[in-house]
Design an enzyme around this catalytic site. Structure first.
Site, mmCIF file in Angstrom:
data_model
loop_
_atom_site.group_PDB
_atom_site.id
_atom_site.type_symbol
_atom_site.label_atom_id
_atom_site.label_comp_id
_atom_site.label_asym_id
_atom_site.label_seq_id
_atom_site.Cartn_x
_atom_site.Cartn_y
_atom_site.Cartn_z
ATOM 1 N N ASN A 1 0.981 -1.246 0.134
ATOM 2 C CA ASN A 1 0.109 0.002 -0.063
ATOM 3 C C ASN A 1 0.800 1.295 -0.051
ATOM 4 O OD1 ASN A 1 0.710 0.544 2.932
ATOM 5 N ND2 ASN A 1 -0.435 -1.200 3.192
ATOM 6 N N LYS B 1 -14.748 0.741 14.904
ATOM 7 C CA LYS B 1 -13.458 0.335 15.095
ATOM 8 C C LYS B 1 -12.846 0.389 16.506
ATOM 9 C CE LYS B 1 -8.771 0.132 12.930
ATOM 10 N NZ LYS B 1 -8.111 0.704 11.838
#
Length: 394
Positions: free
Chosen positions: A209, A337
């Site tokens: 990434n 989260k």
């Protein structure tokens, strides 16, 4: 970072004196007040005018110079100093410092100061290895002075060995460690993950990434400056780690998981700032890619959830902090989260702006805890790191 701090640089007669001009410039850019004292021998390698131009302040050489600002110059400057760096430090100045000889402006000011004294030796390898020099350094250490060990390499005399003064960046980091921040994290052990992971498709290709690691490295640096014992688990990035930070290099998500979980019990604060891949290839691709194989399917398996493991295995008093990068529904997704991972804090940022996200030097983070949502201003990643750490401590 150094606004309001007075840095005194003592420059002695070594060819490495030229490096201190750049160091002085670096310190001025950090808004420090920089004062330079030179020995007469140092003037053979670099001129006082150079330092006066860079610092905007008179460079001191002569003890009996009558053109100065204070009544007793060496005493006044000794009192004003927040830190005193002698670099390059010759064998001669080290011997004088070790035995209390005060026969010029530099040694008299050193003898009068109560500021931390840092010494960066620079000399020929034979001089560096001389047992008399090493005994003198032991004396300086016994007096509480900090000695920066020299590098090894090719020296100006043509020899190769120890005795080379470290780079200006290293000298700057030693100064920052002493005076840049209040030491409010002394005794804290901090574990930080940073950067991307790489998942191999075959011996040549990999999935990764865009994470640069800048935010995690900034947090590690600021935590170290504030006195914490810092361990940085880093994916493959092109950033040098800060002085005193213990760095553990990893490549894959599995290596990141192993390193972080193995070290987790030893730390009081764990900050997961890395961008770990969600999936990894089950096996290397069993056939070679061809131009006609653009739709080749490679089986993937989900990687282990490091943050969730940390949240589920949190020890008493331990703080677990995660990062969340979102393109939409920033607060809502980050709050989910926080709950799902049993974290104490989520640092949420968006990649929708060119001023935040991967690779840039600025960030705008929203801190989300069980009881609060606090938006931090757009600022440098080091300033953001400082605010995050202050929030954690509070």
């Amino acid at each position: 970072m150094l606004k309001g701090k007075t840095i005194v640089l003592g420059v002695t007669g070594s060819i490495a004196a030229y490096k201190i001009a750049n160091l002085a410039s670096m310190l001025v850019k950090l808004h420090a007040e920089v004062n330079v004292i030179m020995t007469r021998n140092a003037c053979n390698f670099i001129t006082p005018t150079t330092f006066e131009t860079l610092t905007g302040r008179k460079c001191l050489v002569d003890t009996f110079d009558r053109n100065f600002e204070f009544q007793v110059e060496h005493v006044a400057l000794a009192k004003r100093a927040d830190i005193f760096l002698v670099a390059p430090a010759t064998a001669n100045i080290i011997g004088k410092m070790a035995h209390g000889i005060c026969d010029d402006m530099l040694t008299t000011t050193l003898f009068a100061t109560k500021a931390p004294i840092v010494v960066a030796p620079a000399m020929n390898t034979g001089m560096w290895e001389n047992p008399i020099l090493q005994d003198n350094l032991k004396i300086l250490r016994n007096y509480g002075h900090h000695v920066i060990l020299p590098d090894s390499g090719r020296l100006a005399c043509g020899d190769t060995g120890s005795g080379k003064m470290p780079s200006e960046t290293v000298l700057l980091e030693h100064i920052l460690m002493h005076v840049a921040k209040e030491k409010d994290m002394v005794g804290k052990r901090v574990l930080i993950s940073a950067g991307p992971t790489r998942e191999a498709l075959d011996p040549v290709r990999f999935i990764t990434n865009h994470s640069s690691g800048k935010m995690g490295y900034a947090i590690a640096k600021v935590a170290a400056l504030r006195g914490a014992m810092v361990t940085l688990v880093s994916g493959p990035v092109n950033i040098p780690s800060f002085l005193s930070v213990k760095r553990v290099d990893v490549v894959s998500a599995a290596e990141m998981y192993s390193a972080v979980t193995e070290l987790s019990d030893e730390n009081d604060i764990i900050i997961m700032c890395s961008a770990v891949a969600d999936y990894t290839p089950a096996v290397y691709a069993s056939q070679k890619m061809k131009k006609s194989d653009s739709d080749l399917s490679i089986p993937l398996v989900r990687t282990k959830d490091i943050l969730r493991f940390l949240g589920e295995n949190k020890k008493p008093g331990q703080k677990i902090i995660g990062f969340s990068m979102e393109t939409e529904n920033l607060i809502e997704n980050s709050r989910k989260k926080l709950i799902k991972k049993n974290a104490d804090l989520i640092c949420a940022n968006s990649i929708s702006s060119g001023e935040t996200g991967f690779g840039v030097d600025t960030n705008r983070v929203t801190l989300i805890s069980a009881n609060e949502v606090k938006e931090l201003p757009l600022c440098s990643k080091e300033e953001t790191a400082d605010m995050i750490l202050s929030y954690i401590l509070s």
